[in-house]
Write a protein that holds these residues in place. Structure first.
Motif: not given
Length: 323
Positions: A93-100, A135-154
């Motif tokens: 199971v994979g899911s993503k966070w970063g969009y509401t 505990d069924r969540l195996d993979l958690y991904q940042i949703h739609s990273v772009t070059p200006d995303s703060p997720a790359l530097t935080d």
């Protein structure tokens, strides 16, 4: 396919996954959606449809299922299905966070989802995902990273993600937009205590949009599992919308345009999992025929002529209506 649980899948279709973006919310940007879903898009109707598709996918060998906090009730529908299917312990199971999700179960919202890659959003959505999937969540991904995303530097966010990884969660990221390759390469450089943070990357790649290919090859060589989304270009590569060159190759294979479009991605040596975004059982069955398609050099050459400039592709994608 280095992601350990995915690599353990041995079914003929283990390289094909199923994504819930198109069926776990009433509005989306795929072409042909009115015909696929009809008018009744109540929560219970789409829950039933999602469960039927999950049943069909599992029966045909699919073992990776993809959700996101912003895909309406995708995590909820998937969690319900997992509870009802204790025999499906081998599902990844994979899911993503970063969009509401903000459409409130309508198709005409001004905004259907709002992006925010802050630590605060991660904390909130990580709790929401954990409450549903546990505990069924195996993979958690940042949703739609772009070059200006703060997720790359935080660095605070990186530390939290590394802590989750230390506790057994696989951490990854997805990308979107015409600069996917730049985002992928920037993410590959992110480390915590000298170790690479991300173990998977999920990107758009299809016959029309191939610009991320070289960077995805680099990610694969670096040990990441590559997951490919939007292999059907939001329906642009399916009947009746498919370009003539794709229709011609499909006729030669006696299979659907969709199967050929997905098979083209499976040909890439870096492709770990290719997602089907089917909204009907017939679409899913046709998508899964991709595993049986064997494209020759001439067919691959003809399909290569379909590639668009990435800015043109993403501008068109951005203009697709939610319906």
């Amino acid at each position: 396919m280095p992601f350990a649980r995915l690599a353990s899948a041995t079914t003929p279709t283990c390289h094909l996954g199923f994504g819930l973006a198109a069926v776990a919310r009433p509005g989306y940007i795929n072409l042909g959606r009115d015909q696929d879903l009809g008018d009744d898009r109540s929560v219970q109707t789409l829950r039933t449809r999602t469960h039927e598709l999950l049943d069909a996918a599992y029966a045909q060998g699919v073992r990776y299922f993809d959700a996101a906090r912003s895909y309406g009730r995708s995590e909820e529908f998937l969690a319900d299905w997992l509870r009802a299917r204790p025999d499906a312990a081998d599902v990844v199971v994979g899911s993503k966070w970063g969009y509401t999700y903000t459409a409130d179960w309508t198709t005409d919202a001004e905004k259907h989802e709002v992006k925010d890659h802050s630590v605060q959003t991660y904390d909130r959505q990580r709790g929401e995902s954990a409450e549903l999937l546990g505990d069924r969540l195996d993979l958690y991904q940042i949703h739609s990273v772009t070059p200006d995303s703060p997720a790359l530097t935080d660095k605070e966010l990186h530390a939290k993600l590394a802590e989750a990884a230390a506790q057994g969660l696989t951490v990854g990221f997805s990308t979107s937009g015409p600069a996917q390759a730049d985002a992928i390469r920037a993410a590959l450089a992110v480390t915590v205590d000298g170790e690479p943070l991300f173990r998977t990357v999920q990107s758009t790649y299809n016959a029309l949009e191939t610009s991320a290919g070289p960077a995805l090859a680099e990610a694969h060589d670096a040990g990441l599992t590559v997951i490919v989304k939007e292999g059907m270009a939001n329906g642009r590569l399916a009947e009746p919308y498919a370009p003539d060159a794709l229709k011609a190759v499909a006729a030669e294979t006696s299979l659907g345009c969709d199967a050929v479009a997905l098979a083209l991605i499976l040909c890439q040596p870096w492709a770990g999992v290719v997602l089907s975004g089917a909204a009907t059982a017939a679409q899913l069955a046709s998508n899964l025929h991709a595993a049986a398609v064997d494209l020759d050099d001439d067919q691959l050459a003809r399909l290569s002529t379909l590639t668009e400039d990435p800015h043109t592709y993403w501008e068109r994608r951005g203009s697709l209506p939610w319906h």
